[in-house]
Structures are given as C-alpha cells and as structure tokens.
Scaffold this motif. Structure first.
Motif, mmCIF file in Angstrom:
data_model
loop_
_atom_site.group_PDB
_atom_site.id
_atom_site.type_symbol
_atom_site.label_atom_id
_atom_site.label_comp_id
_atom_site.label_asym_id
_atom_site.label_seq_id
_atom_site.Cartn_x
_atom_site.Cartn_y
_atom_site.Cartn_z
ATOM 1 N N ALA A 130 0.682 -1.308 0.089
ATOM 2 C CA ALA A 130 -0.074 0.122 0.079
ATOM 3 C C ALA A 130 0.761 1.325 -0.032
ATOM 4 N N PHE A 131 1.685 1.520 -1.112
ATOM 5 C CA PHE A 131 2.457 2.523 -0.963
ATOM 6 C C PHE A 131 1.675 3.765 -1.417
ATOM 7 N N THR A 142 3.220 0.132 4.039
ATOM 8 C CA THR A 142 2.860 -0.950 4.983
ATOM 9 C C THR A 142 3.874 -2.225 5.126
ATOM 10 N N GLU A 143 4.330 -2.461 6.250
ATOM 11 C CA GLU A 143 5.635 -3.222 6.572
ATOM 12 C C GLU A 143 4.974 -4.563 6.991
ATOM 13 N N THR A 144 5.189 -5.635 6.031
ATOM 14 C CA THR A 144 4.315 -6.816 6.579
ATOM 15 C C THR A 144 5.292 -7.891 6.970
ATOM 16 N N SER A 145 6.715 -7.725 6.592
ATOM 17 C CA SER A 145 7.743 -8.803 6.909
ATOM 18 C C SER A 145 8.091 -8.780 8.387
ATOM 19 N N ASN A 166 2.880 0.732 9.712
ATOM 20 C CA ASN A 166 3.210 1.806 8.861
ATOM 21 C C ASN A 166 4.426 2.271 8.839
ATOM 22 N N VAL A 167 5.299 2.460 7.686
ATOM 23 C CA VAL A 167 6.770 2.834 7.791
ATOM 24 C C VAL A 167 6.689 4.232 6.689
ATOM 25 N N THR A 168 7.393 5.288 7.018
ATOM 26 C CA THR A 168 7.476 6.427 6.288
ATOM 27 C C THR A 168 8.982 6.678 6.105
ATOM 28 N N GLN A 169 9.136 7.584 4.662
ATOM 29 C CA GLN A 169 10.569 7.502 4.068
ATOM 30 C C GLN A 169 10.242 8.955 3.676
ATOM 31 N N LYS A 170 11.314 9.840 3.989
ATOM 32 C CA LYS A 170 11.313 11.414 3.295
ATOM 33 C C LYS A 170 12.401 11.279 2.303
ATOM 34 N N PHE A 206 22.887 7.706 4.328
ATOM 35 C CA PHE A 206 22.864 6.206 4.224
ATOM 36 C C PHE A 206 21.600 6.114 5.215
ATOM 37 N N TYR A 207 21.080 4.921 4.947
ATOM 38 C CA TYR A 207 19.738 4.377 5.400
ATOM 39 C C TYR A 207 19.556 2.983 6.035
ATOM 40 N N ARG A 208 19.231 2.938 7.056
ATOM 41 C CA ARG A 208 18.995 1.772 7.787
ATOM 42 C C ARG A 208 17.569 1.146 7.860
ATOM 43 N N ASP A 209 17.285 0.440 7.278
ATOM 44 C CA ASP A 209 15.924 -0.058 7.281
ATOM 45 C C ASP A 209 15.448 -0.832 8.384
ATOM 46 N N PRO A 210 14.590 -0.120 9.242
ATOM 47 C CA PRO A 210 14.148 -0.680 10.330
ATOM 48 C C PRO A 210 13.387 -2.080 10.404
ATOM 49 N N ALA A 211 13.090 -2.587 9.314
ATOM 50 C CA ALA A 211 12.750 -4.102 9.350
ATOM 51 C C ALA A 211 13.955 -5.095 9.257
#
Length: 228
Positions: free
Chosen positions: A44-45, A86-89, A98-102, A148-153
């Motif tokens: 659901a992007f 939506t983060e499902t993993s 829900n996850v947001t990215q700027k 740099f980006y650290r993916d929270p999942a």
C-alpha cells in the motif's frame, strides 16, 4: 578579391543574425515537490507529503521564428517528498505497520522544450507558453535527511544514492510573462508543472523484494529569471 570580401561580409551577417537569435540567461526556481507512489495492496505505497525545494541555473532560448523558440539549458533541481508503506515482513526487529520515508534528491536537468510567445500584450511585455520535457541525472540523494539509510525492518544499511535510478525524465508545461528592460535585457516570471515519467525506485523491488512498487517525481515551480 571582391568575391572573397562579399563572402566574408555575408558570413559575418549570417553569424550576427544567428547570434541575435540566441538569448542566454539565469533562472531560479523555488518549487513544491512530491512523490507519486503506488504498489500492490500488500504494501500500500502512497504519497505522504510534499517538500519545498530549490533550483536554478542557465537557460538558453534559440529562436527559429519571431515568436517561437527552442528552450533548453542546464539546471540544478531539487526534488523529492515523503512516502509511506505497510511493512508486513516484521524482519529482524519484529517491526510491522506503517513506515514513512522522506526522500530528497538533487538532479542536473537539461530541458528540451518549445516556447511560444505572443505579440506584445502591453508595452515591452509578452506572454509565453512552454511545453516539452527534460532529461535528469541525480547528483545527490538523502533518505530521512541522511546519506545512508538503515531499514527498520531488516537493520541493513544502504547508501541513499542506491535507492533511486541513475536517470529520470519529465514532461513539463509552463506559462509566464517576459518584459523587455533594455536593448538585450529581459526579465521573466512564470509557473511550470513537471511530471516525472520514469519509475525512480531502485530499492524496494530489488533490495526488499516488494513487487510492483512505482515511485515518480512531481513538482510545481515558480520560475524567475533574467536574460542578457
């Protein structure tokens, strides 16, 4: 000798005429930019906010008629916005929801447009309409204000520049007014809408394994400039 002189005079006149058909100037463009995001219902992007960006650079108008010009140049352009999904993993952190990215980007932009000018609507003033597109190459990217980006999942760290493709292309339309200040000096102002055509995502499909994620740029620009 006479023929040579006549030829040189004709060549000089042609060069002078050609140079008079080219107008070069500088432009600044504050803009409101956003990202159009979509995907399957699983992730659901969607777009989750716009940002204020800034750009500017060199503009060149080559006239091939009194009221018609080929418009191009070399611009530094800011783009980006906020997306949500939506983060499902769950991943290693057990995160869900829900996850947001700027995402903020800077591009080198080469417009490829046609500009149509009216006759004078007031003394020394004309309106113009601009249609065409642009080719864009990214030179800087930040995700959540970082390089740099650290993916929270997954807790995996990646370069922000690896999240987008190495190119973009826009279709654009604009309108404005131009005012003659002197013999060769003009000022102009107007608005333009830039709609990205290319999917710039290079992360979610390839790195996260999400399917059918599409992210595209959009912006509304205020164009202010001077030509010499």
């Amino acid at each position: 000798m006479k023929k040579i002189l006549l030829s040189l005079l004709a060549l000089t006149a042609a060069v002078t005429s050609a140079s008079a058909q080219v107008e070069i100037g500088l432009k600044v463009s504050p803009s409101i930019t956003s990202l159009r995001a979509e995907s399957t219902s699983a992730q659901a992007f969607s777009s989750d906010g716009s940002k204020l960006s800034f750009g500017g650079g060199l503009v060149v108008d080559y006239f091939f008629g009194e009221n018609y010009a080929f418009g191009t140049g070399l611009l530094l352009t800011g783009k980006g916005g906020t997306i949500s999904y939506t983060e499902t993993s769950g991943g290693v952190s057990g995160l869900g929801g829900n996850v947001t990215q700027k995402i903020s980007m800077q591009y080198l932009e080469v417009p490829i447009t046609v500009k149509l000018f009216t006759n004078e609507v007031a003394p020394d003033a004309r309106l113009y309409f601009q249609v065409g597109g642009s080719l864009n190459v990214p030179i800087g990217t930040r995700v959540n204000e970082g390089k740099f980006y650290r993916d929270p999942a997954t807790m995996q760290e990646t370069k922000a520049s690896d999240h987008i493709t190495f190119y973009d292309a826009d279709v654009l339309a604009g309108l404005g007014a131009e005012y003659q200040l002197g013999q060769s000096t003009k000022v102009f102002g107007g608005f333009s809408y830039h709609r990205g055509l290319a999917n710039i995502d290079n992360y979610f499909d390839d790195t996260r394994g999400f399917s059918d994620v599409i992210i595209k740029n959009s912006s509304v620009n205020l164009d202010l400039g001077i030509k010499f």
